[in-house]
Structures are given as C-alpha cells and as structure tokens.
Scaffold this motif. Structure first.
Motif: not given
Length: 427
Positions: A339-361
């Motif tokens: 995932i690339f954030d066009k606002k922050e100019k940062q690339l993220y690994d989509r398969s490593k998104l960290k879970a929290d209490s209200s999101s897909y785990q």
C-alpha cells in the motif's frame, strides 16, 4: 532563420521534458509496517447467500455496481448476481455449450455486462494468434464468442450475441467510452513483419494510437514460444488506464492522448531479463483487467489455461485510490502486497498490517478484486476464514462485528465472503 528554428526546437524539447514529471519511486526495501486503523476507516464482511441455485466455488472476477455484486465463477461456468448485502438474485449460465466463459467486463455506457468465452477444446498458440492479428480485420472467428447481458432486471436477464473479432484473444480493455486498449508482443524468426507495437489503441475498427515498438523477428525479450502483453488497471475515471509492461519496472498512465510513466519500482541490480525461448507453449486470454469506472480484476488465469505473460509483469493488481495505491510487486518468484500512501509518501507492506481491537485480525493477502469511489473489495473462502479462526484460538482475538456474525451463523462449506474495506481519505 536557422537560429529561430533551433530556438523553437529547444523550446519544444524543454516543454516536453517539463511536461513529463519524473515517476514516483516505490521501493519495496523501504516498506514499513503500520496498523489497520491507519489505512482503513471501515471493515465489513459480507457473506454471499448459499443455496442450491447460488452455490459456487471461487470469485474469479468481481464487478461492483451501485446495486449488485456480479461474480464470474469458472467452476460452474456462470455469472451470479447478488445484492450489496449478499442476497442471491440471479444466475446467468453460458448458453454456448462448446465454450467456457473466460472474462467479463461492464459496459458502463450501456449499463450492461460483456461476456467473452473461449472454445473449451482449443488452446491458441502464439503463432496462430499472431497470424490472426496481422491479417486483414476479421469480423468473427470460431474460437471465441461475445455476449452482451442486460441486467436492468436481474430476475429476467436478457442476452444478445455479438460479433467476436480476433482481437478478443488479446484481452482488450475498454476505456474512454468507445476505445479499446490491446496488447500483444511476440517475436519469432518466422514472423512475416519486422516491426509491431506491444500496445495499441483502437476506436471501432481503426487503429488510432500505438506504443512500445519491438522487432517481431529479432527482439529476444519477446522471442520463443511465449506471448507477452501489458496488464491493464482501470482508474476512477473511465478515460484513464494504468498499465505495466513485461520486464519493465514502471506503472504507466494512459489517456486517450498521452502515455506517461507514473510510478517506478526500485529493482535490485541483480534482476535479470528472462532467457529467450522460455515460457509456456500456448496462450490464452485468461489474464484480464476489466474495464470501467468502478471495477478491476486480479484474476491470473482461468483454471486450466495458460496466462499470456506468466510472471513477466513486475507489477499486477494496481488500484489507484483517492489517497492510497494498492499493488502487487514481484520479488523473485512471489508477489508481495503493498500500500502506498500518496499523502505521506510512504510504502507499507499490506500483509503485515498490525491488528487492533476494531479491525480485521488476519493478514490482508490476496488480490484486490474490485473497487469503487469509496471502497476496495477482496474475497475469502468460508473454509479459509474458519481455518484462520481455528489457528488463532489461543490469541483470544476480538473480531469485527460482521465477522463475528459470520462465525456464528456461517459454515465452512458456504459461499465465499466479500470483504469490503473503506480506505481513509485526505480529509
């Protein structure tokens, strides 16, 4: 006079350079981790109704309209219609018994669905397809069929047979209302011509634009038994297509008048071009990115078919959202999800998104099957979701309400589940 001519040329060159901004660099080596909530505002799991009439296997393609989920299932050779809440509405079975549906794409101008099928018992060799494409235009060929499906009333679907020209075998993608983007590149010493273009734009039967020239006899990158093609990715507006080329680290932005390099993938210096002569012996139009304002596809090929370009395209499954880009990048023999954030100019690994209490785990792997103005859509099998739950029993996770409801009422043998994710916007 000569000085004026030279000055004009320099001004023209300077304008061209200035009008072509450098592509945005995306470096997978610098991808960071983040949380689900930093990317998505909403998460919803939508089970698709399971009944004798609606049961199917895998979501090969997903078309999202204002009212419906339209799904291609190649196992049952059918197109199924569900409401946006998952209620089954209707099913279209292919009327051509000798043919199997290969891909679907919406005709947004006519509010209909285009269905393209291929003969079940015929695999097109690259040389055969090259011969079809280099001959004078042919109105129809016996290897494919085309159908327009009217679904204004899904309970009473109406189908219309259409001419099936040879270029359907190249995965044509419609954009800008009346144009088609076609892609095919294959080099062989026995070819009749010496120059062709890997990307062509047609309007009805007229060739109006062509890009990426190559030598049809001696270009070793495209030589051998494999046919190569670009991968197309629709944008939020129907007059724009994004695309990637075989063996090139760029994502291009195509409009009816221009073609520019929009994004560049940082590639390790050890990357090598494929050896000539390798690849599959047959080609098919199984790999398809469907057209339209609201949809895309990530299907890599129908079961039993050979995709055109194999793994020669470095970038696949590209979705250009309002704030975020979603894309797959090939690293070695695998595709990683970013995932690339066009606002922050940062690339993220989509398969490593960290879970929290209200999101897909669970890890958000797999392709983005469709998108609209606010959401992206993925699909997970019911069996996989129950398997993920079993594997996470010791973690005592708090599941999203819609996922918890599915775990309470669903079964592993049910139809797939649509995952709707609403990315954050700039506001």
């Amino acid at each position: 006079m000569k000085k004026q001519l030279l000055l004009s040329l320099l001004i023209g060159i300077g304008y061209f350079v200035c009008a072509q901004p450098r592509p945005v660099l995306l470096d997978p080596a610098k991808a960071k981790d983040t949380t689900y909530n930093s990317i998505f505002d909403e998460t919803e799991f939508i089970p698709l109704e399971t009944s004798r009439q609606s049961v199917f296997g895998v979501v090969q393609q997903l078309v999202v309209t204002n009212q419906y989920f339209i799904i291609l299932d190649t196992d049952t050779d059918a197109v199924l219609f569900f409401t946006k809440t998952g209620k089954f509405i209707a099913k279209y079975k292919n009327k051509h018994k000798r043919y199997r549906i290969q891909f679907i794409q919406p005709d947004t101008c006519a509010n209909t669905l285009l269905i393209f099928s291929q003969n079940r018992n015929y695999n097109i060799k690259a040389a055969t397809l090259y011969a079809f494409l280099t001959k004078k235009p042919v109105k129809t060929i016996p290897l494919v069929t085309a159908t327009r499906l009217y679904f204004e009333n899904p309970a009473n679907l109406r189908a219309e047979n259409l001419p099936a020209p040879a270029f359907l075998l190249t995965n044509p993608v419609a954009f800008d209302h009346d144009k088609l983007a076609l892609s095919f590149a294959w080099s062989d010493a026995d070819n009749s011509g010496t120059e062709d273009y890997a990307l062509k734009i047609m309007q009805e039967d007229r060739l109006i634009q062509k890009y990426f020239p190559y030598n049809t006899r001696s270009d070793t990158v495209f030589s051998g038994r494999t046919a190569f093609q670009c991968s197309f990715f629709p944008a939020a507006t129907g007059s724009v297509l994004f695309l990637s080329r075989p063996f090139q680290p760029f994502i291009y932005r195509l409009t009816p008048d221009t073609l520019t390099e929009a994004y560049e993938i940082a590639v390790p210096k050890t990357t090598r071009a494929p050896l000539p002569g390798g690849g599959f012996s047959t080609v098919s139009f199984g790999q398809m990115s469907i057209e339209g304002i609201t949809v895309t596809t990530a299907r890599a090929g129908a079961r039993g078919s050979q995709p055109f370009s194999g793994n020669s395209n470095m970038v696949t499954n590209f979705v250009d959202g309002q704030r975020f880009l979603f894309l797959n990048i090939q690293r070695g023999f695998n595709y990683n999800y970013y995932i690339f954030d066009k606002k922050e100019k940062q690339l993220y690994d989509r398969s490593k998104l960290k879970a929290d209490s209200s999101s897909y785990q669970f890890a958000l792997q797999g392709p983005v099957l469709a998108f609209d103005e606010k959401n992206i859509y993925q699909s997970l099998s019911a069996r996989r979701l129950f398997g993920l739950k079993k594997g996470a029993e010791k973690l005592n996770l708090r599941y999203h309400q819609s996922l918890n409801r599915f775990y309470t009422t669903g079964k592993p043998g049910n139809n797939p589940v649509i995952l709707r994710l609403k990315p954050k916007t700039d506001s």
